[in-house]
Design a protein around this motif. Structure first.
Motif, PDB file in Angstrom:
ATOM      1  N   LEU A 187      46.002  28.912  29.268  1.00  0.00           N
ATOM      2  CA  LEU A 187      46.741  30.174  29.316  1.00  0.00           C
ATOM      3  C   LEU A 187      45.794  31.362  29.413  1.00  0.00           C
ATOM      4  CD1 LEU A 187      49.499  29.436  26.636  1.00  0.00           C
ATOM      5  CD2 LEU A 187      49.692  29.322  29.141  1.00  0.00           C
ATOM      6  N   VAL A 188      44.663  31.285  28.710  1.00  0.00           N
ATOM      7  CA  VAL A 188      43.659  32.352  28.811  1.00  0.00           C
ATOM      8  C   VAL A 188      43.120  32.439  30.233  1.00  0.00           C
ATOM      9  CG1 VAL A 188      41.351  33.058  28.068  1.00  0.00           C
ATOM     10  CG2 VAL A 188      43.012  32.285  26.379  1.00  0.00           C
ATOM     11  N   GLY A 189      42.845  31.290  30.844  1.00  0.00           N
ATOM     12  CA  GLY A 189      42.350  31.287  32.212  1.00  0.00           C
ATOM     13  C   GLY A 189      43.339  31.891  33.192  1.00  0.00           C
ATOM     14  N   LEU A 190      44.619  31.562  33.038  1.00  0.00           N
ATOM     15  CA  LEU A 190      45.642  32.127  33.910  1.00  0.00           C
ATOM     16  C   LEU A 190      45.786  33.628  33.695  1.00  0.00           C
ATOM     17  CD1 LEU A 190      48.364  29.335  33.643  1.00  0.00           C
ATOM     18  CD2 LEU A 190      46.868  29.814  35.589  1.00  0.00           C
ATOM     19  N   ALA A 191      45.776  34.050  32.414  1.00  0.00           N
ATOM     20  CA  ALA A 191      45.876  35.480  32.126  1.00  0.00           C
ATOM     21  C   ALA A 191      44.661  36.230  32.662  1.00  0.00           C
ATOM     22  CB  ALA A 191      46.008  35.694  30.619  1.00  0.00           C
ATOM     23  N   ALA A 192      43.479  35.651  32.514  1.00  0.00           N
ATOM     24  CA  ALA A 192      42.264  36.288  33.028  1.00  0.00           C
ATOM     25  C   ALA A 192      42.311  36.415  34.550  1.00  0.00           C
ATOM     26  CB  ALA A 192      41.037  35.490  32.605  1.00  0.00           C
ATOM     27  N   THR A 193      42.885  35.426  35.211  1.00  0.00           N
ATOM     28  CA  THR A 193      43.033  35.494  36.667  1.00  0.00           C
ATOM     29  C   THR A 193      43.946  36.640  37.072  1.00  0.00           C
ATOM     30  OG1 THR A 193      42.682  33.101  36.857  1.00  0.00           O
ATOM     31  CG2 THR A 193      43.756  34.219  38.705  1.00  0.00           C
ATOM     32  N   ALA A 194      45.075  36.786  36.367  1.00  0.00           N
ATOM     33  CA  ALA A 194      46.001  37.884  36.671  1.00  0.00           C
ATOM     34  C   ALA A 194      45.330  39.235  36.436  1.00  0.00           C
ATOM     35  CB  ALA A 194      47.255  37.754  35.807  1.00  0.00           C
ATOM     36  N   ILE A 195      44.553  39.341  35.371  1.00  0.00           N
ATOM     37  CA  ILE A 195      43.840  40.590  35.082  1.00  0.00           C
ATOM     38  C   ILE A 195      42.811  40.880  36.171  1.00  0.00           C
ATOM     39  CG2 ILE A 195      42.250  41.704  33.466  1.00  0.00           C
ATOM     40  CD1 ILE A 195      43.648  40.126  31.226  1.00  0.00           C
ATOM     41  N   ALA A 196      42.103  39.839  36.617  1.00  0.00           N
ATOM     42  CA  ALA A 196      41.084  40.025  37.648  1.00  0.00           C
ATOM     43  C   ALA A 196      41.709  40.489  38.963  1.00  0.00           C
ATOM     44  CB  ALA A 196      40.324  38.715  37.858  1.00  0.00           C
ATOM     45  N   VAL A 197      42.836  39.887  39.334  1.00  0.00           N
ATOM     46  CA  VAL A 197      43.504  40.284  40.581  1.00  0.00           C
ATOM     47  C   VAL A 197      43.989  41.730  40.501  1.00  0.00           C
ATOM     48  CG1 VAL A 197      45.514  39.861  42.048  1.00  0.00           C
ATOM     49  CG2 VAL A 197      44.163  37.935  41.189  1.00  0.00           C
ATOM     50  N   ALA A 198      44.604  42.082  39.362  1.00  0.00           N
ATOM     51  CA  ALA A 198      45.095  43.455  39.196  1.00  0.00           C
ATOM     52  C   ALA A 198      43.943  44.453  39.210  1.00  0.00           C
ATOM     53  CB  ALA A 198      45.871  43.557  37.891  1.00  0.00           C
ATOM     54  N   THR A 199      42.818  44.086  38.603  1.00  0.00           N
ATOM     55  CA  THR A 199      41.653  44.975  38.580  1.00  0.00           C
ATOM     56  C   THR A 199      41.086  45.181  39.985  1.00  0.00           C
ATOM     57  OG1 THR A 199      41.087  44.244  36.338  1.00  0.00           O
ATOM     58  CG2 THR A 199      39.350  45.301  37.624  1.00  0.00           C
ATOM     59  N   ALA A 200      40.979  44.091  40.737  1.00  0.00           N
ATOM     60  CA  ALA A 200      40.431  44.196  42.089  1.00  0.00           C
ATOM     61  C   ALA A 200      41.285  45.086  42.978  1.00  0.00           C
ATOM     62  CB  ALA A 200      40.309  42.798  42.701  1.00  0.00           C
ATOM     63  N   ARG A 201      42.592  45.059  42.780  1.00  0.00           N
ATOM     64  CA  ARG A 201      43.484  45.859  43.613  1.00  0.00           C
ATOM     65  C   ARG A 201      43.416  47.345  43.274  1.00  0.00           C
ATOM     66  NH1 ARG A 201      49.308  43.049  44.127  1.00  0.00           N
ATOM     67  NH2 ARG A 201      49.427  44.616  45.789  1.00  0.00           N
ATOM     68  N   ARG A 202      42.922  47.652  42.078  1.00  0.00           N
ATOM     69  CA  ARG A 202      42.858  49.052  41.659  1.00  0.00           C
ATOM     70  C   ARG A 202      41.488  49.684  41.858  1.00  0.00           C
ATOM     71  NH1 ARG A 202      46.864  46.815  38.668  1.00  0.00           N
ATOM     72  NH2 ARG A 202      48.621  48.133  38.059  1.00  0.00           N
ATOM     73  N   VAL A 203      40.507  48.898  42.238  1.00  0.00           N
ATOM     74  CA  VAL A 203      39.144  49.409  42.387  1.00  0.00           C
ATOM     75  C   VAL A 203      38.957  49.933  43.800  1.00  0.00           C
ATOM     76  CG1 VAL A 203      36.703  48.762  42.461  1.00  0.00           C
ATOM     77  CG2 VAL A 203      38.168  47.937  40.612  1.00  0.00           C
ATOM     78  N   ASP A 204      38.468  51.152  43.893  1.00  0.00           N
ATOM     79  CA  ASP A 204      38.147  51.739  45.191  1.00  0.00           C
ATOM     80  C   ASP A 204      36.731  51.335  45.597  1.00  0.00           C
ATOM     81  OD1 ASP A 204      40.603  53.043  45.310  1.00  0.00           O
ATOM     82  OD2 ASP A 204      39.821  54.778  44.182  1.00  0.00           O
ATOM     83  N   GLY A 205      36.525  51.132  46.876  1.00  0.00           N
ATOM     84  CA  GLY A 205      35.204  50.754  47.353  1.00  0.00           C
ATOM     85  C   GLY A 205      35.278  49.530  48.237  1.00  0.00           C
ATOM     86  N   GLY A 206      34.105  48.999  48.570  1.00  0.00           N
ATOM     87  CA  GLY A 206      34.019  47.855  49.454  1.00  0.00           C
ATOM     88  C   GLY A 206      34.277  46.549  48.745  1.00  0.00           C
ATOM     89  N   PRO A 207      34.140  45.433  49.479  1.00  0.00           N
ATOM     90  CA  PRO A 207      34.385  44.104  48.888  1.00  0.00           C
ATOM     91  C   PRO A 207      33.503  43.792  47.688  1.00  0.00           C
ATOM     92  CG  PRO A 207      34.276  43.990  51.289  1.00  0.00           C
ATOM     93  CD  PRO A 207      33.851  45.374  50.914  1.00  0.00           C
ATOM     94  N   TRP A 208      32.218  44.249  47.749  1.00  0.00           N
ATOM     95  CA  TRP A 208      31.326  43.944  46.628  1.00  0.00           C
ATOM     96  C   TRP A 208      31.810  44.605  45.343  1.00  0.00           C
ATOM     97  CZ3 TRP A 208      28.072  40.155  46.342  1.00  0.00           C
ATOM     98  CH2 TRP A 208      27.488  39.635  47.504  1.00  0.00           C
ATOM     99  N   ALA A 209      32.276  45.820  45.430  1.00  0.00           N
ATOM    100  CA  ALA A 209      32.781  46.511  44.235  1.00  0.00           C
ATOM    101  C   ALA A 209      34.013  45.811  43.687  1.00  0.00           C
ATOM    102  CB  ALA A 209      33.099  47.969  44.579  1.00  0.00           C
ATOM    103  N   ARG A 210      34.909  45.392  44.565  1.00  0.00           N
ATOM    104  CA  ARG A 210      36.122  44.726  44.105  1.00  0.00           C
ATOM    105  C   ARG A 210      35.822  43.362  43.500  1.00  0.00           C
ATOM    106  NH1 ARG A 210      38.080  46.925  49.001  1.00  0.00           N
ATOM    107  NH2 ARG A 210      37.889  44.890  50.030  1.00  0.00           N
ATOM    108  N   TRP A 211      34.935  42.602  44.157  1.00  0.00           N
ATOM    109  CA  TRP A 211      34.595  41.280  43.640  1.00  0.00           C
ATOM    110  C   TRP A 211      33.868  41.367  42.300  1.00  0.00           C
ATOM    111  CZ3 TRP A 211      36.423  36.732  44.854  1.00  0.00           C
ATOM    112  CH2 TRP A 211      36.971  36.512  46.109  1.00  0.00           C
ATOM    113  N   THR A 212      32.982  42.345  42.167  1.00  0.00           N
ATOM    114  CA  THR A 212      32.270  42.516  40.894  1.00  0.00           C
ATOM    115  C   THR A 212      33.225  42.883  39.771  1.00  0.00           C
ATOM    116  OG1 THR A 212      30.270  43.232  42.080  1.00  0.00           O
ATOM    117  CG2 THR A 212      30.426  43.784  39.732  1.00  0.00           C
ATOM    118  N   ALA A 213      34.125  43.827  40.055  1.00  0.00           N
ATOM    119  CA  ALA A 213      35.104  44.226  39.040  1.00  0.00           C
ATOM    120  C   ALA A 213      36.005  43.061  38.663  1.00  0.00           C
ATOM    121  CB  ALA A 213      35.934  45.398  39.558  1.00  0.00           C
TER     122      ALA A 213
END
Length: 261
Positions: free
Chosen positions: A161-187
């Motif tokens: 459940l932690v892994g699934l929740a962390a995945t959802a958080i990571a996807v939501a974070t990447a969609r909110r980060v401005d910048g190129g692919p490297w910035a989104r992937w790092t976030a």
């Protein structure tokens, strides 16, 4: 379209499950046989001396630890049932994956169905398999206290459940980060690792490996267990992605024929 994806997921899941079963049969079952032999040898060594008038008790106790030909379900039947188990696992996972994939199409990840399938399969492997495995790796027979199986299962599910929740958080974070692919992937990577590492650190450690158990056998069994899951998700992602790309090309070539079902 959902029905088409569901049928595809079930078929591909069954095929990937059988492929993973073949890997487990070739690389995992010999380690299971070795572990069972060690368990039975230890049970016989700890049994009372038959010359002391307890021969019947000794025989009964040894029988309780038997996993071989005289077990309720013999090892040949267990090995044959391995393919049934991995096939059913593939069907269940394939159905759930298809439903999630239907919700992700056009909203998250690559626009290509094939690339999205591979990315989703890799993410699912990391979130539901790799995250709990790092903290609570699989153990062969003769390792683990039967009295703690419920608590160990609960801890494993918590990490899934932690892994699934962390995945959802990571996807939501990447969609909110401005910048190129490297910035989104790092976030996204940081957002994923923070809750996962916190869970690894906070959850209790389980170490029930008996003293003297061969470290090589334990390591090989765990590698085979993880390898079985890796083979399943790799085969599933590639096959589902190939089938999705093929269907996408057919839909583009014959738009009137490929109407949503």
């Amino acid at each position: 379209m959902v029905r088409t994806l569901l049928a595809r997921g079930l078929l591909v899941g069954l095929l990937a499950g059988l492929i993973a079963g073949a890997f487990a049969f070739a690389f995992g079952e010999p380690r299971v046989d070795h572990a069972i032999a060690l368990e039975e040898a230890a049970a016989q060594a700890e049994a009372p001396d038959p010359d002391a008038g307890t021969a019947e008790h000794s025989h009964a106790e040894a029988a309780e630890h038997s996993h071989g030909e005289d077990a309720v379900v013999g090892r040949p039947v267990q090995k044959a049932g391995l393919f049934l188990a991995t096939g059913l696992y593939g069907l269940a996972v394939g159905g759930m994956f298809a439903l999630v994939f239907a919700g992700l199409r056009g909203r998250v990840g690559p626009r290509s169905d094939g690339r999205l399938a591979v990315a989703a399969a890799g993410t699912a492997f990391a979130a539901t398999i790799l995250v709990p495995f790092v903290k609570y790796p699989a153990n062969p027979p003769a390792v683990g206290d039967p009295d703690t199986i419920n608590s160990r299962t609960l801890l494993y599910v918590v990490l899934i459940l932690v892994g699934l929740a962390a995945t959802a958080i990571a996807v939501a974070t990447a969609r909110r980060v401005d910048g190129g692919p490297w910035a989104r992937w790092t976030a996204a990577a940081v957002a994923f690792l923070v809750p996962v590492v916190a869970a690894w650190w906070l959850l209790p450690t389980v170490d029930e490996v008996p003293e003297g158990f061969p470290a090589t056998l334990l390591w090989e069994f765990r590698l085979a267990s993880l390898g079985t899951q890796l083979v399943f998700w790799a085969a599933f992602g590639v096959l589902f992605g190939w089938a999705s790309d093929r269907a996408e090309r057919r839909s583009a070539a014959h738009p009137l024929v490929a109407a949503p079902s």
